[in-house]
Design an enzyme around this catalytic site. Structure first.
Site, PDB file in Angstrom:
ATOM      1  N   TYR A 120      -3.772   3.225   1.209  1.00  0.00           N
ATOM      2  CA  TYR A 120      -2.984   2.028   0.875  1.00  0.00           C
ATOM      3  C   TYR A 120      -1.514   2.308   1.143  1.00  0.00           C
ATOM      4  O   TYR A 120      -0.979   3.356   0.776  1.00  0.00           O
ATOM      5  CB  TYR A 120      -3.166   1.647  -0.599  1.00  0.00           C
ATOM      6  CG  TYR A 120      -2.323   0.456  -1.008  1.00  0.00           C
ATOM      7  CD1 TYR A 120      -2.795  -0.843  -0.855  1.00  0.00           C
ATOM      8  CD2 TYR A 120      -1.043   0.632  -1.534  1.00  0.00           C
ATOM      9  CE1 TYR A 120      -2.025  -1.935  -1.217  1.00  0.00           C
ATOM     10  CE2 TYR A 120      -0.262  -0.444  -1.894  1.00  0.00           C
ATOM     11  CZ  TYR A 120      -0.753  -1.733  -1.729  1.00  0.00           C
ATOM     12  OH  TYR A 120       0.022  -2.809  -2.073  1.00  0.00           O
TER      13      TYR A 120
ATOM     14  N   GLU B 132       2.484  -5.036   3.392  1.00  0.00           N
ATOM     15  CA  GLU B 132       1.334  -4.422   2.723  1.00  0.00           C
ATOM     16  C   GLU B 132       0.230  -4.166   3.740  1.00  0.00           C
ATOM     17  O   GLU B 132      -0.204  -5.091   4.435  1.00  0.00           O
ATOM     18  CB  GLU B 132       0.810  -5.314   1.603  1.00  0.00           C
ATOM     19  CG  GLU B 132      -0.352  -4.673   0.833  1.00  0.00           C
ATOM     20  CD  GLU B 132      -0.890  -5.581  -0.258  1.00  0.00           C
ATOM     21  OE1 GLU B 132      -1.086  -5.098  -1.378  1.00  0.00           O
ATOM     22  OE2 GLU B 132      -1.124  -6.766   0.032  1.00  0.00           O
TER      23      GLU B 132
END
Length: 410
Positions: A134, A221
């Site tokens: 992530y 993101e």
């Protein structure tokens, strides 16, 4: 009481548009233009386009992804009962899957109960991913600048992971005056626990920061940021947010805005230069000034009511804007009464009164309307309302207005 209203407003504001967001396929195109590795993907707005796109991709299987502006697509459910907004499928099943997804509504953990319309799907090549991580860049108020968030585990809900295992989240603040340094990039790579070429990974981290700065992003993101079997670091799924104030210099990006993903009331409010946030109450509020709006909501709550919105017409609204404000508020079926609270400084009470009268006549208002005016030209404003012959309840002060609004729906 004030803190309660602030919390309520903050919860709702999460779904209101404050920064431009783009779909995954649009974000991928921007990332690729800045040197970020992305998998090949083709958007499709019809079943026929989806089948054609799948035929252009390598391999016997493809990934079909719903394009909505909300996370949690993979675990989402369509309102037609079809499960999952992301699927790995044989190419031969593209038509069947696209038929169940395109034109439908997908409900996810982040979309809200109403869900989001799926007008576009993206067909992408199936990747042989061996490690999922992530990565995100966000603006951090406490630090006063961008912060990179890295985690060695990705591809799932980062919120749940951060709650259960906060120690797995690595945060690297970036000094905007110096930018992403080699040391910063190395720290991020370490946080990601990259197993292949760390130097190449650091270059990808720098390229992602380059996107954040040059495109005036509020968020970058990547979930997952992944390594494939060849050792290449890929932005397998991307979500970008942009600062609305930068629209004048990011025109090509802002032209890609998808208004179908937004609350139509937010779109209308922006068009007429009104500040609007929908809430979950039953008393609509039209006020001039954010502070007065917050006070109005607090006093409504204090007397047992619940505000249905935050709508600030500002200090220089015209009659036409008042009419549109009424339309936006009354478009919410939960609104059972409308309270107008105006303190006339720059905004003159007679202008507001003319707008209110015009709005009631044009909208055909059928719910109770309570009006409190104070300030510049208040006498003229009250005369305009009193002589209109319309069913409008006047209030002497804010406390009186709130009591009357609550009583009107009790």
């Amino acid at each position: 009481m004030l803190s309660a209203t602030l919390r309520r407003t903050a919860r709702t504001a999460q779904t209101a548009r404050r920064h431009l967001n783009l779909h995954e396929y649009q974000s991928a195109q921007i990332l690729a233009a800045h040197g970020v590795n992305v998998p090949k993907g083709i958007p499709a707005t019809s079943v026929a386009d989806a089948v054609a796109a799948a035929s252009e991709l390598a391999g016997d299987e493809v990934v079909i992804k719903s394009q909505i502006l909300a996370g949690g697509r993979g675990l989402g459910t369509f309102t037609n009962g079809f499960q999952g907004g992301v699927h790995v499928i044989p190419k031969t099943e593209t038509e069947a899957y696209a038929t169940k997804m395109i034109g439908q509504t997908l409900v996810t953990k982040q979309s809200g109960p109403a869900g989001k319309p799926v007008d576009t799907v993206m067909l992408a090549e199936k990747m042989d991913l061996v490690n999922e991580m992530y990565f995100a860049i966000l603006l951090d108020r406490a630090f006063g600048g961008p912060v990179v968030i890295a985690c060695a585990e990705g591809g799932t809900s980062i919120e749940d992971l951060a709650e259960k295992y906060p120690e797995k989240i690595k945060k690297v603040p970036i000094d905007v005056t110096t930018g992403m340094t080699d040391e910063n990039a190395a720290a991020v790579v370490a946080g990601l626990d990259v197993t292949t070429d760390k130097a190449a990974a650091a270059q990808q981290v720098k390229a992602l920061y380059d996107v954040f700065v040059k495109c005036d992003c509020t968020m970058v993101e990547i979930n997952p940021l992944a390594e494939d079997s060849a050792g290449t670091l890929l932005a397998a799924d991307a979500k970008l947010g942009f600062d609305d104030n930068a629209g004048f210099r990011q025109k090509d990006i802002f032209l890609q805005r998808d208004e179908s993903q937004e609350d139509p009331r937010d779109v209308a409010a922006e068009k007429w230069d009104l500040n609007y946030i929908g809430l979950d109450g039953s008393i609509g509020c039209m006020v001039n000034g954010a502070g007065l709006a917050m006070a109005t909501m607090d006093i409504i709550s204090m007397h047992g009511g619940s505000p249905a919105n935050f709508l600030d017409v500002g200090g220089s609204a015209k009659k036409e804007q008042i009419v549109e404000a009424f339309k936006i508020i009354t478009a919410d079926s939960n609104v059972k009464a409308l309270l107008v609270n105006i303190f006339g400084g720059i905004m003159k009470c007679d202008v507001i009164a003319e707008g209110i009268v015009a709005a009631v006549k044009e909208v055909g208002l059928e719910i109770p309307l309570i009006v409190r005016l104070e300030g510049t030209n208040v006498a003229i404003g009250k005369e305009i309302i009193d002589s209109s012959g319309l069913n409008i309840t006047s209030a002497d002060d804010l406390d009186d207005a709130a009591k009357k609004a609550v009583a009107a729906i009790s």
